[in-house]
Design a protein around this motif. Sequence first.
Motif, PDB file in Angstrom:
ATOM      1  N   UNK A 476      -5.899  32.331 -12.713  1.00 45.83           N
ATOM      2  CA  UNK A 476      -6.521  32.100 -13.476  1.00 45.83           C
ATOM      3  C   UNK A 476      -6.013  32.847 -14.884  1.00 45.83           C
ATOM      4  N   UNK A 477      -5.856  32.168 -15.953  1.00 48.38           N
ATOM      5  CA  UNK A 477      -5.223  32.786 -17.283  1.00 48.38           C
ATOM      6  C   UNK A 477      -6.070  32.508 -18.369  1.00 48.38           C
ATOM      7  N   UNK A 478      -6.457  33.774 -19.172  1.00 49.06           N
ATOM      8  CA  UNK A 478      -7.493  33.684 -20.355  1.00 49.06           C
ATOM      9  C   UNK A 478      -6.636  33.805 -21.469  1.00 49.06           C
ATOM     10  N   UNK A 479      -6.790  32.899 -22.419  1.00 54.45           N
ATOM     11  CA  UNK A 479      -6.116  32.987 -23.640  1.00 54.45           C
ATOM     12  C   UNK A 479      -7.114  33.081 -25.013  1.00 54.45           C
ATOM     13  N   UNK A 480      -6.395  33.807 -25.845  1.00 55.44           N
ATOM     14  CA  UNK A 480      -7.057  33.811 -27.221  1.00 55.44           C
ATOM     15  C   UNK A 480      -7.541  32.412 -27.639  1.00 55.44           C
ATOM     16  N   UNK A 481      -8.529  32.492 -28.375  1.00 55.32           N
ATOM     17  CA  UNK A 481      -9.043  30.864 -29.042  1.00 55.32           C
ATOM     18  C   UNK A 481      -7.841  30.160 -29.460  1.00 55.32           C
ATOM     19  N   UNK A 482      -7.180  30.649 -30.554  1.00 56.46           N
ATOM     20  CA  UNK A 482      -5.931  29.515 -31.143  1.00 56.46           C
ATOM     21  C   UNK A 482      -5.011  29.200 -30.052  1.00 56.46           C
ATOM     22  N   UNK A 483      -4.697  30.280 -29.073  1.00 55.79           N
ATOM     23  CA  UNK A 483      -3.709  30.046 -27.783  1.00 55.79           C
ATOM     24  C   UNK A 483      -4.228  29.034 -27.199  1.00 55.79           C
ATOM     25  N   UNK A 484      -5.536  29.038 -26.801  1.00 58.28           N
ATOM     26  CA  UNK A 484      -6.106  28.070 -26.153  1.00 58.28           C
ATOM     27  C   UNK A 484      -6.144  26.507 -26.705  1.00 58.28           C
ATOM     28  N   UNK A 485      -6.304  26.399 -27.809  1.00 61.41           N
ATOM     29  CA  UNK A 485      -6.501  25.144 -28.484  1.00 61.41           C
ATOM     30  C   UNK A 485      -4.746  24.737 -28.283  1.00 61.41           C
ATOM     31  N   UNK A 486      -3.864  25.510 -28.667  1.00 62.75           N
ATOM     32  CA  UNK A 486      -2.452  24.909 -28.662  1.00 62.75           C
ATOM     33  C   UNK A 486      -2.221  24.471 -27.030  1.00 62.75           C
ATOM     34  N   UNK A 487      -2.453  25.465 -26.130  1.00 68.05           N
ATOM     35  CA  UNK A 487      -2.064  25.093 -24.571  1.00 68.05           C
ATOM     36  C   UNK A 487      -2.941  23.591 -24.401  1.00 68.05           C
ATOM     37  N   UNK A 488      -4.027  23.537 -24.710  1.00 67.04           N
ATOM     38  CA  UNK A 488      -4.894  22.228 -24.474  1.00 67.04           C
ATOM     39  C   UNK A 488      -3.951  21.103 -25.060  1.00 67.04           C
ATOM     40  N   UNK A 489      -3.567  21.130 -26.196  1.00 68.82           N
ATOM     41  CA  UNK A 489      -2.549  20.244 -26.742  1.00 68.82           C
ATOM     42  C   UNK A 489      -1.362  19.897 -26.077  1.00 68.82           C
ATOM     43  N   UNK A 490      -0.869  20.728 -25.393  1.00 71.15           N
ATOM     44  CA  UNK A 490       0.330  20.760 -24.537  1.00 71.15           C
ATOM     45  C   UNK A 490       0.146  20.485 -23.149  1.00 71.15           C
ATOM     46  N   UNK A 491      -1.049  20.384 -22.635  1.00 71.96           N
ATOM     47  CA  UNK A 491      -1.022  20.242 -21.056  1.00 71.96           C
ATOM     48  C   UNK A 491      -0.543  18.970 -20.549  1.00 71.96           C
ATOM     49  N   UNK A 492      -0.296  17.655 -21.231  1.00 68.07           N
ATOM     50  CA  UNK A 492       0.204  16.719 -20.578  1.00 68.07           C
ATOM     51  C   UNK A 492       1.717  16.935 -20.471  1.00 68.07           C
ATOM     52  N   UNK A 493       2.536  17.482 -21.365  1.00 64.41           N
ATOM     53  CA  UNK A 493       3.748  17.673 -21.385  1.00 64.41           C
ATOM     54  C   UNK A 493       4.254  18.733 -20.396  1.00 64.41           C
ATOM     55  N   UNK A 494       3.446  19.936 -20.497  1.00 62.88           N
ATOM     56  CA  UNK A 494       3.419  20.855 -19.409  1.00 62.88           C
ATOM     57  C   UNK A 494       3.541  20.640 -18.017  1.00 62.88           C
ATOM     58  N   UNK A 495       2.248  19.596 -17.600  1.00 62.51           N
ATOM     59  CA  UNK A 495       2.411  19.200 -16.426  1.00 62.51           C
ATOM     60  C   UNK A 495       3.650  18.350 -15.905  1.00 62.51           C
ATOM     61  N   UNK A 496       4.325  17.370 -16.987  1.00 60.52           N
ATOM     62  CA  UNK A 496       4.962  16.758 -16.755  1.00 60.52           C
ATOM     63  C   UNK A 496       6.481  17.546 -16.444  1.00 60.52           C
ATOM     64  N   UNK A 497       6.524  18.701 -17.056  1.00 67.72           N
ATOM     65  CA  UNK A 497       7.565  19.810 -16.721  1.00 67.72           C
ATOM     66  C   UNK A 497       7.588  20.311 -15.211  1.00 67.72           C
ATOM     67  N   UNK A 498       6.567  20.205 -14.850  1.00 62.13           N
ATOM     68  CA  UNK A 498       6.394  20.820 -13.573  1.00 62.13           C
ATOM     69  C   UNK A 498       5.384  21.677 -13.315  1.00 62.13           C
ATOM     70  N   UNK A 499       4.679  21.935 -14.509  1.00 66.17           N
ATOM     71  CA  UNK A 499       3.449  22.839 -14.221  1.00 66.17           C
ATOM     72  C   UNK A 499       2.307  22.263 -13.587  1.00 66.17           C
ATOM     73  N   UNK A 500       1.323  22.688 -12.779  1.00 69.49           N
ATOM     74  CA  UNK A 500       0.292  22.321 -12.291  1.00 69.49           C
ATOM     75  C   UNK A 500      -0.708  23.117 -12.976  1.00 69.49           C
ATOM     76  N   UNK A 501      -1.228  22.752 -14.430  1.00 72.34           N
ATOM     77  CA  UNK A 501      -2.201  23.461 -15.195  1.00 72.34           C
ATOM     78  C   UNK A 501      -3.293  22.578 -15.369  1.00 72.34           C
ATOM     79  N   UNK A 502      -4.458  23.403 -15.513  1.00 68.82           N
ATOM     80  CA  UNK A 502      -5.672  22.626 -15.735  1.00 68.82           C
ATOM     81  C   UNK A 502      -6.615  23.469 -16.498  1.00 68.82           C
ATOM     82  N   UNK A 503      -7.334  22.941 -17.587  1.00 69.53           N
ATOM     83  CA  UNK A 503      -8.196  23.523 -18.280  1.00 69.53           C
ATOM     84  C   UNK A 503      -9.562  23.834 -17.632  1.00 69.53           C
TER      85      UNK A 503
END
Length: 606
Positions: A476-503
């Motif tokens: 589990x990783x905790x991100x600062x507010x601005x980084x969390x917003x950016x990470x949320x927008x990148x989730x679909x592409x990150x999972x396509x790259x091979x990450x198994x990542x969930x908000x």
Amino acid sequence: MTDNLVQLLPDAIANQIAAGEVIQRPASVVKELVENAVDAGADEITLIVKDAGKTLIQVVDNGCGMSETDARMSLERHATSKLRTAEDLFTLHTMGFRGEALASIVAIAQLELRTRRAPDDLGTRLVVEGSEVITQEPVAAPPGTSMAVRNLFYNVPARRNFLKSDSVELRHIREEYIRIALAHPSVRFELYVDDRLDLSLAAGKLRQRIIAVFGKKYRDLLVPIEEATDILRIGGYVGKPEAARKTKVGQFFFINDRYIKSSYLHHAVTMAYDELLGKDTYPFYVIFLQIDPARIDVNVHPTKQEIKFEDERLIYNYLKATIRHGLGRASIMPTIDFESDNPFSPSRTSIQTVPSQPDTGEALPSKMNSDTPRSEAQRHANNLKHWETMYQDLTVDTNTGEILQSRLGREEDEGAPPTQGRAPYQLHHRYIVSAIKSGWILVDQQAAHERILYEGFLHTLREKPAATQQSLFPQTIDLAHADAELMQSLLPELNQLGFDLEAFGGGSFIVRGIPAELADRNSELDLLEGLLEQYKTNVDLQSDGHERLARGLARAAAIKRGTALDEAEMRSLIDRLFACSQPRMAPNGRKCYVRYELAEVERLFA
């Protein structure tokens, strides 16, 4: 008799020129308006933003408000309530003082101002466009002030066209808002983005504000610091060594509650940690310095983020000593391993590294990393396995000499024996030297690996999902507010790259796996934080989202300068580089290799 050439500029044009320095982007408007609200004594401040500030920036506060005359006068150039004489510049305790901000804003935007003092029955409404007052009338309004800036740069289209994307501009707005919120924890702040509550910070103490902004993980990672002398008072929090990150996120200096940037003071903080920090990591800190305004000069730059000190060396030494005392009181000491060659080393990795000079030009302390006690043979075997896994899909001839000859030009090397027997070697753990018949090539190992990863990630994003290496225990990783917003927008592409990542909510994300080719080489947190930093700081407006993401991840995951490679790893890196479609350049434009001819060497000895 000729006409005079020198003329006094009209106020509207002069204000537009001044706006070029004071108002650089929507975040500049946010900074000026919110700081004015703080100066007005508000304890509740709301920021409303639409279209990343291009359509609307509105700041609503419950401060002291203004009379009708003050409201009209506040829009004039060099009109301020904070200075009366030149001597007042040396006793400043307010955020603003020049009287340029509002005049610059109304010169390049449409402003609607509503304000009322608590004793008054009615307030004042002003509508200004391009420095010209369109409407002035009494209005019913709550105590305080509301300033709505619409259509920023509407009359300066060139400046508007040079604004970045909405995501970039919104990130700058959040950063400015968070800086002011950290400086004033006793004030309640709310941020609305496109009619949605984006950030809500309740009034409280500094520790509570830091945790609210950067996440619950910092609850156990903060070390208080405090020191008072006749010259200055230092307070705030620094992070434990576990809070250090490989990205420059979470460094804040405040002088008399004003946010500043200072590489000199940052170096003092870094030196205070001494050997507690790992290589190429940055400490977390929110530090407040209270000092006599007569001993500093804040009137250096229009943004007021650069300050000159009367005695910088004294501040440096006080700050370093205070942080060391704070860390000492928290009993934070490096772990001692008596079996290690360097028992005070902050980190030990399976790949030997050597210190490299940072690109900042600052004389930062050198950190040495030592190998783990396992055997050298085992290290080579594991490294070889990692590289073979990374390049297992490569369907080219792995004879380095043949590949080099085909890609560098066979006309000069025709009939040359392959270079397979000539082992490549590293130069200062940064470059790889590989011989060819007509000379040799010098490969930048980091730039080459970035090119390899970039093309692989880009192919994955456009063609097919990548394989995922599942983690035995999800992280589990905790991100600062601005980084969390950016990470949320990148989730679909990150999972396509091979990450198994969930908000997981509240700025938290669960990482169940990372791309298989990056497994065992990067920790989940370092990899994702490095990606976010690269994605934020290396935005290319000419690239699509896939290219920016692939570039950022390649930069974050590539082997770094100072990493020792064995012969098999070097051969694999060269093979894969020359299998790329563009082997000459890294994604950031840096050369991947340089070719040298024997004839050039012969001329040197002639």
